[in-house]
Every structure is written in structure tokens, then in C-alpha cells.
Scaffold this motif. Sequence first.
Motif, PDB file in Angstrom:
ATOM      1  N   SER A 102       0.867  -1.172   0.000  1.00 22.04           N
ATOM      2  CA  SER A 102       0.000   0.000   0.000  1.00 22.04           C
ATOM      3  C   SER A 102       0.911   1.231   0.000  1.00 22.04           C
ATOM      4  O   SER A 102       1.491   1.578   1.027  1.00 22.04           O
ATOM      5  N   LEU A 103       1.039   1.856  -1.180  1.00 16.82           N
ATOM      6  CA  LEU A 103       1.971   2.971  -1.325  1.00 16.82           C
ATOM      7  C   LEU A 103       1.324   4.307  -0.960  1.00 16.82           C
ATOM      8  O   LEU A 103       0.163   4.549  -1.271  1.00 16.82           O
ATOM      9  N   THR A 104       2.122   5.170  -0.331  1.00 15.61           N
ATOM     10  CA  THR A 104       1.659   6.517   0.019  1.00 15.61           C
ATOM     11  C   THR A 104       2.096   7.486  -1.073  1.00 15.61           C
ATOM     12  O   THR A 104       2.885   7.130  -1.955  1.00 15.61           O
ATOM     13  N   GLU A 105       1.631   8.705  -0.993  1.00 15.32           N
ATOM     14  CA  GLU A 105       2.057   9.734  -1.953  1.00 15.32           C
ATOM     15  C   GLU A 105       3.573   9.930  -1.900  1.00 15.32           C
ATOM     16  O   GLU A 105       4.212  10.089  -2.925  1.00 15.32           O
ATOM     17  N   ASP A 106       4.144   9.898  -0.694  1.00 15.62           N
ATOM     18  CA  ASP A 106       5.594  10.028  -0.561  1.00 15.62           C
ATOM     19  C   ASP A 106       6.319   8.863  -1.226  1.00 15.62           C
ATOM     20  O   ASP A 106       7.386   9.047  -1.812  1.00 15.62           O
ATOM     21  N   ASP A 107       5.737   7.651  -1.130  1.00 18.66           N
ATOM     22  CA  ASP A 107       6.331   6.483  -1.787  1.00 18.66           C
ATOM     23  C   ASP A 107       6.347   6.681  -3.303  1.00 18.66           C
ATOM     24  O   ASP A 107       7.357   6.428  -3.954  1.00 18.66           O
ATOM     25  N   TYR A 108       5.214   7.117  -3.864  1.00 21.01           N
ATOM     26  CA  TYR A 108       5.144   7.331  -5.318  1.00 21.01           C
ATOM     27  C   TYR A 108       6.197   8.343  -5.754  1.00 21.01           C
ATOM     28  O   TYR A 108       6.918   8.132  -6.726  1.00 21.01           O
ATOM     29  N   LYS A 109       6.309   9.443  -5.014  1.00 19.26           N
ATOM     30  CA  LYS A 109       7.289  10.481  -5.334  1.00 19.26           C
ATOM     31  C   LYS A 109       8.704   9.908  -5.263  1.00 19.26           C
ATOM     32  O   LYS A 109       9.516  10.112  -6.170  1.00 19.26           O
ATOM     33  N   HIS A 110       9.000   9.170  -4.201  1.00 28.35           N
ATOM     34  CA  HIS A 110      10.320   8.575  -4.016  1.00 28.35           C
ATOM     35  C   HIS A 110      10.684   7.652  -5.177  1.00 28.35           C
ATOM     36  O   HIS A 110      11.784   7.745  -5.725  1.00 28.35           O
ATOM     37  N   TYR A 111       9.779   6.758  -5.557  1.00 28.20           N
ATOM     38  CA  TYR A 111      10.072   5.811  -6.629  1.00 28.20           C
ATOM     39  C   TYR A 111      10.265   6.515  -7.980  1.00 28.20           C
ATOM     40  O   TYR A 111      11.137   6.140  -8.757  1.00 28.20           O
ATOM     41  N   ILE A 112       9.461   7.539  -8.255  1.00 25.55           N
ATOM     42  CA  ILE A 112       9.618   8.278  -9.516  1.00 25.55           C
ATOM     43  C   ILE A 112      10.992   8.961  -9.554  1.00 25.55           C
ATOM     44  O   ILE A 112      11.677   8.931 -10.575  1.00 25.55           O
ATOM     45  N   LEU A 113      11.398   9.549  -8.444  1.00 26.46           N
ATOM     46  CA  LEU A 113      12.701  10.208  -8.383  1.00 26.46           C
ATOM     47  C   LEU A 113      13.845   9.191  -8.407  1.00 26.46           C
ATOM     48  O   LEU A 113      14.922   9.476  -8.920  1.00 26.46           O
ATOM     49  N   ASP A 114      13.592   8.010  -7.872  1.00 26.50           N
ATOM     50  CA  ASP A 114      14.612   6.976  -7.766  1.00 26.50           C
ATOM     51  C   ASP A 114      14.932   6.318  -9.110  1.00 26.50           C
ATOM     52  O   ASP A 114      16.072   5.996  -9.393  1.00 26.50           O
TER      53      ASP A 114
END
Length: 118
Positions: free
Chosen positions: A71-83
Motif C-alpha cells: 500500500s503505497l503513500t504519496e511520498d512512496d510514489y514520489k520517491h520511486y519516480i525520483l529513484d
Amino acid sequence: MNKFYYLSTCNTCTRIMKELNLPEDFQLQDIKSEPITKAQIEEMRALTDSYESLFSKRARLYKELGLKEKSLTEDDYKHYILDHYTFLKRPVLLLNNQIFIGNSKKTVEAAKQALNEQ
């Protein structure tokens, strides 16, 4: 600023870029050779409803990392896109404070219409 984020190795991105016939003042950014910055992802987020809307759930890494089960959070989505560039749903077109995300026919048609109204 008018900008087109794409992946040069993606045939769909290349086809859409040709189809849109972008004006010369457009800034093109190949997200593989020039990764997205925190400021850029935040600029995109300001024009849409969530980081999740910018996130590609079709990415091979999405399945490989088992993110589908999490269950991904908004911060997770942002982190993965930047990663990793593969997590950005592409292409992304920024045009006069509007954003067009992805390669659906509806999105591409809306982008074409917005470009023609310029």
C-alpha cells in the motif's frame, strides 16, 4: 514553461512526439539521460491531483519489487519516480500550466487540441 518529458528508447514516446509536432520552443527532456529533479516532480504534482497519477504501474520494476502488493503513500510514489525513470508514466507534456500524462488516445488528443489552440 513548455516541456516534454519522454524516454528516447520508448517507441510510443517517439511516435507521440512526432504526432504532436511540438513547436521549436519546447524543451525536451529524455528522463533516462537527464533524470527528473525534485523541483520538476513537484512542478508536475502541482498541476495534477496526486503523485500516483504520475506513477506508472506498468513498469517492470513495479512487479519485480512487489510494489503491487504494498500500500503505497504519496511520498512512496514520489520517491520511486525520483529513484528510477521507469516509474514516471510517460510521456508527460507541460503546456501553459496544463499537464498531459501518459499515452492514452484521449490524453494525446487533448494534448494535440491544446497545442493547436496555442
